[in-house]
Design a protein around this motif. Structure first.
Motif, PDB file in Angstrom:
ATOM      1  N   LEU A  90       0.807  -1.220   0.000  1.00 61.67           N
ATOM      2  CA  LEU A  90       0.000   0.000   0.000  1.00 61.67           C
ATOM      3  C   LEU A  90       0.841   1.272   0.000  1.00 61.67           C
ATOM      4  CD1 LEU A  90      -2.713  -1.039   2.603  1.00 61.67           C
ATOM      5  CD2 LEU A  90      -3.065  -0.720   0.150  1.00 61.67           C
ATOM      6  N   GLN A  91       2.099   1.164   0.399  1.00 62.63           N
ATOM      7  CA  GLN A  91       2.910   2.351   0.629  1.00 62.63           C
ATOM      8  C   GLN A  91       3.048   3.219  -0.609  1.00 62.63           C
ATOM      9  OE1 GLN A  91       3.857   3.339   3.561  1.00 62.63           O
ATOM     10  NE2 GLN A  91       4.784   5.203   2.738  1.00 62.63           N
ATOM     11  N   GLU A  92       3.198   2.587  -1.775  1.00 64.33           N
ATOM     12  CA  GLU A  92       3.388   3.366  -3.009  1.00 64.33           C
ATOM     13  C   GLU A  92       2.214   4.299  -3.262  1.00 64.33           C
ATOM     14  OE1 GLU A  92       3.855   2.704  -7.843  1.00 64.33           O
ATOM     15  OE2 GLU A  92       3.823   0.976  -6.496  1.00 64.33           O
ATOM     16  N   ALA A  93       1.006   3.826  -2.912  1.00 64.38           N
ATOM     17  CA  ALA A  93      -0.168   4.672  -3.127  1.00 64.38           C
ATOM     18  C   ALA A  93      -0.277   5.748  -2.057  1.00 64.38           C
ATOM     19  CB  ALA A  93      -1.434   3.811  -3.142  1.00 64.38           C
ATOM     20  N   VAL A  94      -0.035   5.377  -0.793  1.00 60.32           N
ATOM     21  CA  VAL A  94      -0.231   6.310   0.316  1.00 60.32           C
ATOM     22  C   VAL A  94       0.844   7.392   0.353  1.00 60.32           C
ATOM     23  CG1 VAL A  94      -0.342   6.507   2.832  1.00 60.32           C
ATOM     24  CG2 VAL A  94      -1.466   4.595   1.682  1.00 60.32           C
ATOM     25  N   GLU A  95       2.065   7.056  -0.030  1.00 60.74           N
ATOM     26  CA  GLU A  95       3.169   8.003   0.126  1.00 60.74           C
ATOM     27  C   GLU A  95       3.040   9.227  -0.781  1.00 60.74           C
ATOM     28  OE1 GLU A  95       6.373   5.784  -2.865  1.00 60.74           O
ATOM     29  OE2 GLU A  95       6.738   5.869  -0.721  1.00 60.74           O
ATOM     30  N   VAL A  96       2.162   9.174  -1.776  1.00 59.83           N
ATOM     31  CA  VAL A  96       1.989  10.339  -2.644  1.00 59.83           C
ATOM     32  C   VAL A  96       1.215  11.446  -1.942  1.00 59.83           C
ATOM     33  CG1 VAL A  96       2.044   8.904  -4.716  1.00 59.83           C
ATOM     34  CG2 VAL A  96      -0.156   9.482  -3.685  1.00 59.83           C
ATOM     35  N   VAL A  97       0.585  11.147  -0.796  1.00 62.91           N
ATOM     36  CA  VAL A  97      -0.156  12.161  -0.042  1.00 62.91           C
ATOM     37  C   VAL A  97       0.846  12.984   0.754  1.00 62.91           C
ATOM     38  CG1 VAL A  97      -1.913  12.571   1.710  1.00 62.91           C
ATOM     39  CG2 VAL A  97      -2.185  10.689   0.075  1.00 62.91           C
ATOM     40  N   ALA A  98       0.973  14.254   0.429  1.00 63.11           N
ATOM     41  CA  ALA A  98       1.998  15.092   1.044  1.00 63.11           C
ATOM     42  C   ALA A  98       1.595  15.630   2.405  1.00 63.11           C
ATOM     43  CB  ALA A  98       2.336  16.257   0.103  1.00 63.11           C
ATOM     44  N   ASP A  99       0.294  15.844   2.646  1.00 64.12           N
ATOM     45  CA  ASP A  99      -0.151  16.451   3.890  1.00 64.12           C
ATOM     46  C   ASP A  99       0.017  15.464   5.044  1.00 64.12           C
ATOM     47  OD1 ASP A  99      -1.776  18.800   5.147  1.00 64.12           O
ATOM     48  OD2 ASP A  99      -2.784  16.976   5.828  1.00 64.12           O
ATOM     49  N   GLU A 100       0.692  15.906   6.109  1.00 69.02           N
ATOM     50  CA  GLU A 100       1.024  15.010   7.223  1.00 69.02           C
ATOM     51  C   GLU A 100      -0.212  14.502   7.945  1.00 69.02           C
ATOM     52  OE1 GLU A 100       3.666  15.052  11.376  1.00 69.02           O
ATOM     53  OE2 GLU A 100       3.778  16.721   9.954  1.00 69.02           O
ATOM     54  N   ALA A 101      -1.166  15.380   8.233  1.00 68.94           N
ATOM     55  CA  ALA A 101      -2.375  14.952   8.937  1.00 68.94           C
ATOM     56  C   ALA A 101      -3.175  13.963   8.096  1.00 68.94           C
ATOM     57  CB  ALA A 101      -3.240  16.158   9.294  1.00 68.94           C
ATOM     58  N   ALA A 102      -3.208  14.169   6.791  1.00 73.28           N
ATOM     59  CA  ALA A 102      -3.918  13.249   5.912  1.00 73.28           C
ATOM     60  C   ALA A 102      -3.247  11.881   5.906  1.00 73.28           C
ATOM     61  CB  ALA A 102      -3.975  13.826   4.497  1.00 73.28           C
ATOM     62  N   ARG A 103      -1.910  11.866   5.853  1.00 74.97           N
ATOM     63  CA  ARG A 103      -1.205  10.579   5.894  1.00 74.97           C
ATOM     64  C   ARG A 103      -1.448   9.862   7.212  1.00 74.97           C
ATOM     65  NH1 ARG A 103       3.184  13.240   3.990  1.00 74.97           N
ATOM     66  NH2 ARG A 103       4.266  12.926   5.984  1.00 74.97           N
ATOM     67  N   GLU A 104      -1.491  10.603   8.312  1.00 76.14           N
ATOM     68  CA  GLU A 104      -1.775   9.988   9.608  1.00 76.14           C
ATOM     69  C   GLU A 104      -3.162   9.354   9.623  1.00 76.14           C
ATOM     70  OE1 GLU A 104      -1.273  12.966  12.552  1.00 76.14           O
ATOM     71  OE2 GLU A 104       0.920  13.001  12.425  1.00 76.14           O
ATOM     72  N   ALA A 105      -4.143  10.038   9.035  1.00 83.40           N
ATOM     73  CA  ALA A 105      -5.497   9.486   8.974  1.00 83.40           C
ATOM     74  C   ALA A 105      -5.527   8.209   8.139  1.00 83.40           C
ATOM     75  CB  ALA A 105      -6.449  10.524   8.390  1.00 83.40           C
ATOM     76  N   LEU A 106      -4.787   8.203   7.039  1.00 85.34           N
ATOM     77  CA  LEU A 106      -4.732   7.014   6.200  1.00 85.34           C
ATOM     78  C   LEU A 106      -4.030   5.866   6.929  1.00 85.34           C
ATOM     79  CD1 LEU A 106      -3.795   8.722   2.816  1.00 85.34           C
ATOM     80  CD2 LEU A 106      -6.003   7.736   3.423  1.00 85.34           C
ATOM     81  N   ASP A 107      -2.912   6.157   7.572  1.00 83.73           N
ATOM     82  CA  ASP A 107      -2.181   5.121   8.307  1.00 83.73           C
ATOM     83  C   ASP A 107      -3.048   4.536   9.423  1.00 83.73           C
ATOM     84  OD1 ASP A 107       0.054   5.384   6.739  1.00 83.73           O
ATOM     85  OD2 ASP A 107       1.082   6.766   8.092  1.00 83.73           O
ATOM     86  N   GLU A 108      -3.783   5.391  10.106  1.00 83.06           N
ATOM     87  CA  GLU A 108      -4.652   4.934  11.197  1.00 83.06           C
ATOM     88  C   GLU A 108      -5.749   4.021  10.660  1.00 83.06           C
ATOM     89  OE1 GLU A 108      -8.080   7.198  13.519  1.00 83.06           O
ATOM     90  OE2 GLU A 108      -6.089   7.925  14.101  1.00 83.06           O
ATOM     91  N   ALA A 109      -6.336   4.379   9.529  1.00 84.33           N
ATOM     92  CA  ALA A 109      -7.395   3.561   8.936  1.00 84.33           C
ATOM     93  C   ALA A 109      -6.849   2.208   8.485  1.00 84.33           C
ATOM     94  CB  ALA A 109      -8.035   4.296   7.767  1.00 84.33           C
ATOM     95  N   VAL A 110      -5.671   2.201   7.877  1.00 83.36           N
ATOM     96  CA  VAL A 110      -5.062   0.948   7.434  1.00 83.36           C
ATOM     97  C   VAL A 110      -4.756   0.054   8.636  1.00 83.36           C
ATOM     98  CG1 VAL A 110      -3.033  -0.076   6.355  1.00 83.36           C
ATOM     99  CG2 VAL A 110      -4.136   1.910   5.301  1.00 83.36           C
TER     100      VAL A 110
END
Length: 429
Positions: free
Chosen positions: A398-418
């Motif tokens: 999943l990392q290749e898809a998620v890492e394109v999100v630059a906003d830190e809070a958005a990445r945290e929300a995605l990581d938490e959901a995963v």
């Protein structure tokens, strides 16, 4: 308005409209009332989606259509427990209705659609169409939504859009959100959809988004509703010259979930990113459908969608890139990859290119497979137990898809959901 066919699979919704028509927002605005009546006529004639429609051939709504949905009746002042905020400014909707008492929109030109319906009614340009039946249903019954406008040259920072469905059995909500960025504006919109476990509601949001010249909208959507719910979202996006729409959607909930995006690049140097991930467990179906229209020269688009499936689940990806004759020097890329953690899991992938220009660079592809046994053996040989080893490989996928999100809070929300999804379903994968 034509009489309702008793055999229509939309009959319950049409009967509700007949009872609510005089009380819906904008009922006294002739153009809006005509728009709703046209939607009723379309639904009466065509009904709601079935697999006979090409765009819905992989996604069967029959389980949803057997339900008896009704309007959500949550009191407007009912106390609601909110998750921690991910931005200083937040718009909260409960059962499709704006909650000013829970929201904080200081410094923004933003608020409830229902409160400004007379002003924004002319912007509701989505007409009733048999090819977009869920948009037509939304047009019929929407009551509220977020209206957010970012003035020219303004960086609005990060804004959170939180949509909560209270959990009332068989509730149905149809918010209509209008987002507009003026020339040179910037915005990070972090959207989260949540509902309590066991909720069997229908959430049918529609977004109308306009990105003007040289504006940049980063739109991250996290859908974590109950696994007994139905979430069917539609985004209509228009991007002008030099503008950028940078979108990411994570579907990690819902018995049936569908994220459908229709995006048009209307001016030179416009760009679009339509990335995403789907996490699908036993008994669930997740569908990502996109239609990207390159209507101007020198535009670029990128799309990577990854799906992880466990148990007896199903994933769908339908992505179409249209390159019009005038869209010379188009640069388009599309990739769909699926990771099947069970022999009972299924993925249907349909990438498409339709090209009428002759000076373009476009590619698309799709792959599907299981966890790499050599990589799993390597991790196990280093003393990592089977469960954590499988989790590491899924995260890497999943990392290749998620890492394109630059906003830190958005990445945290995605990581938490995963992480939450894997904690719940990883052992059974």
């Amino acid at each position: 308005m034509n009489s309702v066919s008793p055999t229509s699979n939309a009959a319950a919704f049409l009967h509700r409209y007949a009872g609510l028509a005089g009380r819906l927002p904008g009922a006294d605005i002739p153009a809006l009332r005509a728009l709703r009546d046209a939607a009723a006529e379309t639904l009466t004639a065509a009904g709601l989606p079935s697999r006979r429609l090409e765009a819905w051939r992989y996604t069967d709504l029959a389980p949803m259509l057997r339900g008896e949905f009704r309007e959500a009746l949550t009191p407007v002042d009912e106390a609601v427990a909110l998750p921690p905020a991910r931005a200083d400014r937040r718009a909260v909707f409960v059962d499709g209705r704006f909650r000013a008492d829970l929201s904080s929109l200081d410094g923004l030109v933003a608020g409830s659609l229902a409160e400004v319906i007379e002003t924004v009614a002319p912007r509701l340009n989505t007409v009733a169409s048999a090819s977009q039946p869920m948009v037509t249903l939304n047009t019929l019954l929407f009551e509220d939504g977020l209206v957010l406008e970012v003035p020219a040259g303004t960086d609005a920072g990060r804004v959170e859009l939180l949509s909560l469905v209270s959990g009332e059995t068989a509730a149905t909500v149809h918010p209509r959100h209008l987002i507009r960025l003026a020339r040179g504006a910037r915005l990070v919109l972090l959207e989260t959809a949540l509902s309590p476990a066991g909720s069997a509601h229908l959430h049918n949001p529609v977004f109308e988004i306009e990105v003007a010249e040289d504006a940049v909208l980063t739109h991250v959507r996290v859908q974590r509703e109950a696994e007994s719910a139905y979430h069917l979202a539609h985004l209509g996006v228009r991007v002008a010259e030099g503008g950028t729409y940078d979108g990411f959607v994570l579907n990690a909930g819902g018995k049936i979930s569908r994220s459908e995006t229709h995006l048009a690049l209307l001016g030179p140097r416009a760009a679009a990113h339509l990335n995403g991930a789907q996490l699908v467990a036993n008994g669930q179906l997740a569908d990502t459908t996109t239609a990207l229209d390159h209507a101007a020269p020198n535009c670029a688009s990128r799309q990577t969608v990854k799906t992880v499936l466990s148990g007896r689940s199903r994933g769908v990806f339908q992505g179409k890139i249209l390159v019009r004759r005038e869209a010379q020097k188009t640069d388009g890329y599309q990739m769909n990859q699926a990771l099947l953690l069970s022999e009972e899991a299924e993925i249907d992938s349909k990438p498409q290119l339709e090209i009428y220009a002759d000076d373009v660079k476009c590619s698309h592809g799709a792959t599907a497979g299981a966890l790499d046994e050599d990589s799993l053996f390597y991790l196990r040989s280093r003393g990592i137990p089977a469960g954590p080893a499988r989790a590491m490989l899924v995260r890497a996928f999943l990392q290749e898809a998620v890492e394109v999100v630059a906003d830190e809070a958005a990445r945290e929300a995605l990581d938490e959901a995963v992480a939450g999804w894997w904690a719940q379903h990883g052992e059974a994968a």
